[in-house]
Design a protein around this motif. Structure first.
Motif, mmCIF file in Angstrom:
data_model
loop_
_atom_site.group_PDB
_atom_site.id
_atom_site.type_symbol
_atom_site.label_atom_id
_atom_site.label_comp_id
_atom_site.label_asym_id
_atom_site.label_seq_id
_atom_site.Cartn_x
_atom_site.Cartn_y
_atom_site.Cartn_z
ATOM 1 N N GLU A 8 1.158 4.118 -2.929
ATOM 2 C CA GLU A 8 0.898 5.546 -2.672
ATOM 3 C C GLU A 8 2.096 6.394 -3.102
ATOM 4 O O GLU A 8 1.930 7.488 -3.646
ATOM 5 N N LYS A 41 0.830 -1.206 0.000
ATOM 6 C CA LYS A 41 0.000 0.000 0.000
ATOM 7 C C LYS A 41 0.865 1.256 0.000
ATOM 8 O O LYS A 41 0.620 2.205 -0.765
ATOM 9 N N GLN A 42 1.908 1.249 0.834
ATOM 10 C CA GLN A 42 2.783 2.423 0.911
ATOM 11 C C GLN A 42 3.560 2.629 -0.389
ATOM 12 O O GLN A 42 3.735 3.756 -0.845
#
Length: 340
Positions: A8, A4-5
């Protein structure tokens, strides 16, 4: 850092990032390279278990190696092949599973890997003329690529090989052009496909010059230094010794060089030698001037390419069998000269 990081940071969806890291074809090359570069810079390492659950893949490739009394696969050539293949696997998030088994247990090892879901695909090493592993893996439904070929296998399958027949035909022609007529062939085990093809090339070149191969000047065995030494010592002591040797391995050629020296002869002047050079990282054929004239083909590059072929087959289960034939270069070194 998690998926997820990373997503992003890149401004991309998690699905796109995951597909880029796993080599899916629907992701553009530009995006894939961008994602891989960011993953390296940020030390992103996917959770292997989560990755397997999400994709239905183990992200591991199997290499089953028989421990054989007649042909040892755990050898320096295999080490360089694995180095090349491993670099390709690493770039695409795959790991290597190496299984060492007894000859009689090899088929069961493939069945076990398949039953346990341990690997996504297999590289087959050291193919024989009619290799039972090929129909077995086809029956199991495991994607596979053969490093080499099996001449007597009638159905299509994926393989990567060097043009062994043409390489040894060309090497024999070179010796014939130097005036050599008594040429010895010191070959690998001829139930192995590569050695069978090399003998065909040797015999074809002689036949096209109106010559026949002399059985007294032909040897076939496991490619070790002592095999080369004993073969050359025996032939050089005969009433009609060879003036040149054509050899299937650099390691065997080193033994032949030892026998030539012990006989009080000079390699390249009194006796010529051409060998096959797998361009091994640990065993270089000289520096500015090659020690041996050689047919050269990098086994490390073969590992890279075979691994890439297999990963393509894994990503596209419906793909037609892929084949690739690499040509060997003829490298002129200090080990050959005109026949005296």
């Amino acid at each position: 850092m998690n998926l997820k990081q990373l997503s992003e940071h890149l401004g991309l969806s998690q699905t796109t990032v995951s597909r880029a890291l796993n080599g899916y074809p629907e992701v553009s090359e530009k995006t894939r390279l961008r994602v891989q570069q960011a993953a390296r810079q940020l030390n992103y390492s996917p959770n292997t278990r989560a990755k397997s659950l999400a994709t239905g893949r183990t992200h591991a490739i199997g290499h089953v190696l028989p421990i054989s009394a007649s042909h040892e696969m755990v050898n320096p050539v295999f080490g360089d092949f694995i180095a090349g293949a491993g670099a390709t696997y690493s770039d695409h998030g795959y790991e290597i599973v190496i299984s060492l088994v007894k000859d009689q247990d090899e088929a069961e090892a493939y069945r076990s890997l398949h039953a346990r879901g341990s690997v996504d695909g297999i590289i087959v090493h050291g193919p024989r003329m009619r290799d039972p592993r090929i129909p077995l893996l086809r029956e199991l439904g495991l994607p596979f690529v053969v490093h080499g070929r099996a001449s007597d296998e009638p159905d299509p399958y994926s393989w990567l090989d060097i043009n062994n027949q043409r390489a040894f035909e060309r090497a024999t022609e070179f010796l014939l052009d130097l005036g050599h007529r008594r040429i010895a062939l010191v070959n690998g085990l001829e139930f192995m496909d590569f050695a069978y093809r090399r003998r065909l090339g040797f015999e074809k070149a002689l036949s096209e010059r109106g010559l026949r191969a002399d059985p007294a000047l032909m040897r076939s065995e496991e490619m070790t230094e002592i095999f080369g030494y004993r073969s050359a010592r025996e032939m050089l002591a005969s009433d009609q010794p060879p003036t040149a040797f054509l050899v299937s391995s650099m390691i065997t050629a080193i033994g032949i060089r030892r026998a030539i020296h012990e006989a009080g002869l000079e390699m390249g002047r009194d006796v010529s030698v051409i060998t096959h050079d797998d361009d091994l990282g640990y065993l270089k054929n000289g520096h500015s001037v090659p020690i041996f004239t050689a047919t050269r083909s990098s086994v490390r590059v073969a590992g890279e390419r075979a691994a890439a072929m297999l990963l393509d087959c894994i990503r596209d289960p419906g793909c037609v069998p892929k084949t690739q034939l690499m040509e060997a270069e003829l490298i002129i070194g200090a080990s050959t000269g005109p026949a005296l």
